[in-house]
Design a protein around this motif. Structure first.
Motif, PDB file in Angstrom:
ATOM      1  N   PHE A  39       0.824  -1.207   0.000  1.00  0.00           N
ATOM      2  CA  PHE A  39       0.000   0.000   0.000  1.00  0.00           C
ATOM      3  C   PHE A  39       0.862   1.262   0.000  1.00  0.00           C
ATOM      4  CE2 PHE A  39      -1.842   3.447   2.516  1.00  0.00           C
ATOM      5  CZ  PHE A  39      -3.003   3.715   1.812  1.00  0.00           C
ATOM      6  N   ASP A  40       1.974   1.242   0.726  1.00  0.00           N
ATOM      7  CA  ASP A  40       2.795   2.440   0.885  1.00  0.00           C
ATOM      8  C   ASP A  40       3.411   2.918  -0.430  1.00  0.00           C
ATOM      9  OD1 ASP A  40       2.186   2.340   3.526  1.00  0.00           O
ATOM     10  OD2 ASP A  40       4.146   1.640   4.204  1.00  0.00           O
ATOM     11  N   ILE A  41       3.575   2.029  -1.396  1.00  0.00           N
ATOM     12  CA  ILE A  41       4.242   2.423  -2.642  1.00  0.00           C
ATOM     13  C   ILE A  41       3.242   2.582  -3.792  1.00  0.00           C
ATOM     14  CG2 ILE A  41       6.448   1.380  -2.003  1.00  0.00           C
ATOM     15  CD1 ILE A  41       5.726  -1.018  -3.740  1.00  0.00           C
ATOM     16  N   LEU A  42       1.956   2.589  -3.480  1.00  0.00           N
ATOM     17  CA  LEU A  42       0.966   2.825  -4.516  1.00  0.00           C
ATOM     18  C   LEU A  42       1.010   4.288  -4.953  1.00  0.00           C
ATOM     19  CD1 LEU A  42      -2.074   0.817  -3.079  1.00  0.00           C
ATOM     20  CD2 LEU A  42      -0.497   0.114  -4.890  1.00  0.00           C
ATOM     21  N   HIS A  47      -3.741   6.721  -2.784  1.00  0.00           N
ATOM     22  CA  HIS A  47      -3.719   7.102  -1.371  1.00  0.00           C
ATOM     23  C   HIS A  47      -4.761   8.185  -1.087  1.00  0.00           C
ATOM     24  CE1 HIS A  47       0.740   5.716  -1.326  1.00  0.00           C
ATOM     25  NE2 HIS A  47      -0.067   4.726  -0.988  1.00  0.00           N
ATOM     26  N   ALA A  48      -4.912   9.142  -2.021  1.00  0.00           N
ATOM     27  CA  ALA A  48      -5.899  10.200  -1.834  1.00  0.00           C
ATOM     28  C   ALA A  48      -7.306   9.624  -1.770  1.00  0.00           C
ATOM     29  CB  ALA A  48      -5.795  11.223  -2.962  1.00  0.00           C
ATOM     30  N   GLY A  49      -7.587   8.666  -2.642  1.00  0.00           N
ATOM     31  CA  GLY A  49      -8.890   8.014  -2.604  1.00  0.00           C
ATOM     32  C   GLY A  49      -9.113   7.242  -1.324  1.00  0.00           C
ATOM     33  N   ASN A 150       4.966   7.011   1.035  1.00  0.00           N
ATOM     34  CA  ASN A 150       6.253   6.732   0.405  1.00  0.00           C
ATOM     35  C   ASN A 150       7.091   8.014   0.381  1.00  0.00           C
ATOM     36  OD1 ASN A 150       8.427   5.868  -1.062  1.00  0.00           O
ATOM     37  ND2 ASN A 150       7.301   5.504  -2.960  1.00  0.00           N
ATOM     38  N   PRO A 151       8.100   8.159   1.251  1.00  0.00           N
ATOM     39  CA  PRO A 151       8.899   9.393   1.306  1.00  0.00           C
ATOM     40  C   PRO A 151       9.635   9.692   0.006  1.00  0.00           C
ATOM     41  CG  PRO A 151       9.293   7.996   3.240  1.00  0.00           C
ATOM     42  CD  PRO A 151       8.529   7.166   2.250  1.00  0.00           C
ATOM     43  N   ASN A 155       5.558  12.900  -6.359  1.00  0.00           N
ATOM     44  CA  ASN A 155       4.251  13.283  -6.888  1.00  0.00           C
ATOM     45  C   ASN A 155       3.255  13.521  -5.754  1.00  0.00           C
ATOM     46  OD1 ASN A 155       5.011  12.961  -9.672  1.00  0.00           O
ATOM     47  ND2 ASN A 155       4.955  10.747  -9.321  1.00  0.00           N
ATOM     48  N   SER A 156       2.148  14.121  -6.077  1.00  0.00           N
ATOM     49  CA  SER A 156       1.100  14.394  -5.096  1.00  0.00           C
ATOM     50  C   SER A 156      -0.259  14.246  -5.764  1.00  0.00           C
ATOM     51  CB  SER A 156       1.253  15.807  -4.518  1.00  0.00           C
ATOM     52  OG  SER A 156       1.220  16.770  -5.561  1.00  0.00           O
TER      53      SER A 156
END
Length: 207
Positions: A39-42, A47-49, A150-151, A155-156
């Motif tokens: 999940f962390d690297i999606l 993540h916003a969804g 994901n540090p 992108n955002s």
């Protein structure tokens, strides 16, 4: 003609299933844990969804809660859960949808009889854990800002949610508006201004 037989066969197999073998359980648990960790690297829009859904729907489970439960799962707990479900000791709600050109007088009684292969204890209407959409008071809004898990991701993403209504008129107009705005957002934000790679508008129904 074989629908009732198929239903009975599937439910009886579930009823008689005694649980996975140790090898089957280990493989399944490893798969689930890997999916939860990934999940962390999606992508940020995923993540916003996720954070939008977590803030606006109830009930829902956070990724941290799911990871904790998956890590604590054991074959003994799965077998106990399966036994309780099969014996009817676990309070649960069963719902069946029968769709097709059936002979109601002939087929429906057979299907209803087949459903008895699994024992369900009835739940009161107030106990149904149906998904509900949370609403802010009229005229108010909220802003949720979260760091991407994901540090290394530069992108955002931005997700805006608007609650329209639940009536038939609202549903039709929302569908039309979504269709119109989707193309305009894509053309303006991505093609013309090149502000984002993924631009979309969608309509969701909950409850």
């Amino acid at each position: 003609d074989g629908l009732a037989l198929l239903v009975r066969d599937v439910l009886c197999r579930i009823r008689d299933f005694e649980g996975p073998t140790p090898a089957e359980f280990d493989r399944s648990k490893d798969t689930v844990l890997r999916e939860l960790q990934s999940f962390d690297i999606l992508a940020p829009y995923t993540h916003a969804g996720y954070y939008t859904r977590l803030a606006t729907t109830k009930p829902d489970n956070s990724i941290e809660e799911l990871r904790q439960q998956a890590a604590a799962a054991s074959i003994q707990k799965v077998q106990q859960f399966s036994q309780r479900l099969r014996k009817g000791d676990l309070r649960s709600f069963g719902q069946a949808l029968v769709l097709g050109n059936l002979d109601i007088d002939r087929d429906l009684p057979e299907i209803m009889e087949s459903l008895k292969c699994l024992s369900f204890e009835g739940l009161e209407h107030d106990e149904f854990a149906r998904v509900r959409q949370l609403q802010l008071p009229a005229g108010s809004d909220a802003l949720i800002a979260r760091l991407d898990p994901n540090p290394a991701n530069e992108n955002s993403a931005l997700a805006c949610t608007y609650w329209i209504g639940s009536g038939q008129r609202d549903a039709v107009f929302s569908e039309l508006l979504t269709s119109i705005l989707g193309d305009r957002f894509f053309t303006c934000l991505r093609t013309e201004q090149q502000l984002g790679y993924i631009v979309s508008a969608q309509l969701d129904r909950t409850g």
